[in-house]
Design a protein around this motif. Structure first.
Motif, mmCIF file in Angstrom:
data_model
loop_
_atom_site.group_PDB
_atom_site.id
_atom_site.type_symbol
_atom_site.label_atom_id
_atom_site.label_comp_id
_atom_site.label_asym_id
_atom_site.label_seq_id
_atom_site.Cartn_x
_atom_site.Cartn_y
_atom_site.Cartn_z
ATOM 1 N N TYR A 5 0.872 -1.179 0.000
ATOM 2 C CA TYR A 5 0.000 0.000 0.000
ATOM 3 C C TYR A 5 0.907 1.226 0.000
ATOM 4 N N THR A 6 0.857 2.006 -1.072
ATOM 5 C CA THR A 6 1.833 3.082 -1.196
ATOM 6 C C THR A 6 1.358 4.153 -2.151
ATOM 7 N N TRP A 7 2.187 5.185 -2.313
ATOM 8 C CA TRP A 7 1.918 6.284 -3.244
ATOM 9 C C TRP A 7 3.250 6.645 -3.902
ATOM 10 N N THR A 8 3.295 7.686 -4.696
ATOM 11 C CA THR A 8 4.464 7.972 -5.533
ATOM 12 C C THR A 8 5.482 8.902 -4.879
ATOM 13 N N THR A 9 5.341 9.179 -3.593
ATOM 14 C CA THR A 9 6.255 10.060 -2.878
ATOM 15 C C THR A 9 7.589 9.359 -2.613
ATOM 16 N N PRO A 10 8.621 10.108 -2.180
ATOM 17 C CA PRO A 10 9.893 9.446 -1.847
ATOM 18 C C PRO A 10 9.747 8.307 -0.849
ATOM 19 N N ASN A 11 8.949 8.502 0.206
ATOM 20 C CA ASN A 11 8.738 7.402 1.150
ATOM 21 C C ASN A 11 8.019 6.237 0.481
ATOM 22 N N LEU A 28 0.385 -4.374 -5.980
ATOM 23 C CA LEU A 28 0.452 -2.943 -5.714
ATOM 24 C C LEU A 28 -0.944 -2.367 -5.495
ATOM 25 N N ASN A 29 -1.106 -1.690 -4.360
ATOM 26 C CA ASN A 29 -2.340 -0.967 -4.041
ATOM 27 C C ASN A 29 -1.979 0.499 -3.824
ATOM 28 N N LEU A 30 -2.458 1.384 -4.688
ATOM 29 C CA LEU A 30 -2.173 2.806 -4.513
ATOM 30 C C LEU A 30 -3.099 3.405 -3.464
ATOM 31 N N VAL A 31 -2.529 4.234 -2.611
ATOM 32 C CA VAL A 31 -3.273 4.959 -1.583
ATOM 33 C C VAL A 31 -3.082 6.439 -1.879
ATOM 34 N N ASN A 32 -4.103 7.077 -2.404
ATOM 35 C CA ASN A 32 -4.006 8.474 -2.830
ATOM 36 C C ASN A 32 -4.033 9.385 -1.610
ATOM 37 N N ILE A 33 -2.854 9.835 -1.210
ATOM 38 C CA ILE A 33 -2.785 10.653 0.002
ATOM 39 C C ILE A 33 -3.370 12.048 -0.226
ATOM 40 N N GLY A 34 -3.394 12.499 -1.474
ATOM 41 C CA GLY A 34 -4.018 13.790 -1.764
ATOM 42 C C GLY A 34 -5.523 13.758 -1.579
ATOM 43 N N ALA A 35 -6.117 12.575 -1.721
ATOM 44 C CA ALA A 35 -7.559 12.407 -1.540
ATOM 45 C C ALA A 35 -7.904 11.912 -0.136
ATOM 46 N N GLY A 36 -6.897 11.774 0.722
ATOM 47 C CA GLY A 36 -7.134 11.372 2.100
ATOM 48 C C GLY A 36 -7.390 9.893 2.303
ATOM 49 N N ILE A 52 1.523 6.393 4.481
ATOM 50 C CA ILE A 52 2.089 5.370 3.594
ATOM 51 C C ILE A 52 3.594 5.398 3.742
ATOM 52 N N PRO A 53 4.259 4.264 3.414
ATOM 53 C CA PRO A 53 3.728 2.997 2.905
ATOM 54 C C PRO A 53 3.404 2.029 4.033
ATOM 55 N N ALA A 54 2.762 0.942 3.632
ATOM 56 C CA ALA A 54 2.522 -0.180 4.536
ATOM 57 C C ALA A 54 2.461 -1.436 3.683
ATOM 58 N N ILE A 55 2.692 -2.574 4.311
ATOM 59 C CA ILE A 55 2.554 -3.847 3.617
ATOM 60 C C ILE A 55 1.791 -4.816 4.496
ATOM 61 N N VAL A 56 1.272 -5.847 3.863
ATOM 62 C CA VAL A 56 0.777 -7.026 4.570
ATOM 63 C C VAL A 56 1.423 -8.231 3.915
ATOM 64 N N LEU A 199 9.848 2.754 -10.431
ATOM 65 C CA LEU A 199 9.349 4.110 -10.668
ATOM 66 C C LEU A 199 8.350 4.126 -11.818
ATOM 67 N N ASP A 200 8.649 3.383 -12.878
ATOM 68 C CA ASP A 200 7.731 3.339 -14.029
ATOM 69 C C ASP A 200 6.391 2.731 -13.639
ATOM 70 N N LYS A 201 6.414 1.656 -12.859
ATOM 71 C CA LYS A 201 5.165 1.005 -12.454
ATOM 72 C C LYS A 201 4.335 1.904 -11.545
ATOM 73 N N LEU A 202 4.995 2.597 -10.634
ATOM 74 C CA LEU A 202 4.274 3.526 -9.765
ATOM 75 C C LEU A 202 3.610 4.644 -10.572
ATOM 76 N N ASN A 203 4.371 5.238 -11.463
ATOM 77 C CA ASN A 203 3.837 6.343 -12.261
ATOM 78 C C ASN A 203 2.715 5.869 -13.180
ATOM 79 N N ALA A 204 2.880 4.687 -13.776
ATOM 80 C CA ALA A 204 1.843 4.161 -14.654
ATOM 81 C C ALA A 204 0.546 3.870 -13.884
ATOM 82 N N ALA A 205 0.707 3.330 -12.672
ATOM 83 C CA ALA A 205 -0.473 3.042 -11.851
ATOM 84 C C ALA A 205 -1.186 4.327 -11.449
ATOM 85 N N LYS A 206 -0.418 5.356 -11.131
ATOM 86 C CA LYS A 206 -1.025 6.648 -10.780
ATOM 87 C C LYS A 206 -1.770 7.234 -11.966
#
Length: 210
Positions: A5-11, A28-36, A52-56, A199-206
């Motif tokens: 569970y993550t987003w595209t930020t450095p963390n 990969l599960n995106l968590v949109n931190i801009g949308a809360g 974010i991030p977190a894993i299970v 990085l490519d996968k994160l950006n593509a998912a976003k």
């Protein structure tokens, strides 16, 4: 299977890079931190701090939050990118905690006060600008004598990569252009196939989420 569970930020980039580097199976599960979305009850059950991030780890039915703890967990699960013992392990952990205590918080606070705060507070902006450059300078000095932060490529590099890249961009023209060893290291890390894929996968998912 690792649920990420993550987003595209450095963390957010850190565990994505680690998972690509190790070859562990993940979803990969995106968590949109801009949308809360990080404050939703289902995510808070995994990451009580609402960050974010977190894993299970579905194999162990184990949630892990905080990026440094996640990287340590994945390093131990995979047996990769963290020395098992001795001075090399200590050195790697030192630089990991240096990122968690200094690199990320200082650059993050600068970004908040310089760009997001409703009131511009010159003292705060200047304090975090100077401290961010100082911390980046510590990394630059270290990388004048080694190719990677802890000697060999490791979780310490994954911890710092996104923040250092952001810092070099944020402070270009303010002294960051003199941090040539750090800039060369960013290029070395960025050129790794697993980092590029992450990085490519994160950006593509976003982008797919719109």
């Amino acid at each position: 299977m690792i649920e990420l569970y993550t987003w595209t930020t450095p963390n957010g980039q850190k565990p994505m890079i680690m998972l690509e580097e190790t070859g562990l199976t993940y979803h990969l599960n995106l968590v949109n931190i801009g949308a809360g979305e990080q404050q939703r009850p289902d995510f808070l059950a995994i990451s009580p701090n609402g960050k974010i991030p977190a894993i299970v780890d579905r194999d162990a039915d184990l949630p892990v939050f905080e990026s440094g703890a996640i990287l340590l967990y994945l390093a131990e699960k995979s047996g990769k990118f963290l020395p098992a013992s001795g001075a090399a392990r200590v050195e790697t952990l030192e630089w990991m905690f240096f990122q968690a205590a200094h690199t990320g918080p200082m650059i993050g606070q600068y970004h908040h006060f310089a760009t997001a705060a409703p009131e511009k507070i010159p003292y705060a902006i200047e304090r975090y600008r100077k401290e961010s450059l100082r911390v980046l300078g510590v990394l630059d000095q270290r990388l004048k004598s080694v190719d990677y932060i802890a000697g060999e490529y490791s979780v310490a590099d994954m911890m710092h990569f996104g923040w250092a890249r952001s810092g070099l961009s944020n402070f270009k023209g303010e002294g960051a252009e003199n941090l040539t060893a750090l800039a060369a290291w960013v290029e070395r890390v960025e050129a790794r196939p697993a980092v590029s894929r992450a990085l490519d996968k994160l950006n593509a998912a976003k982008e797919a989420r719109g």
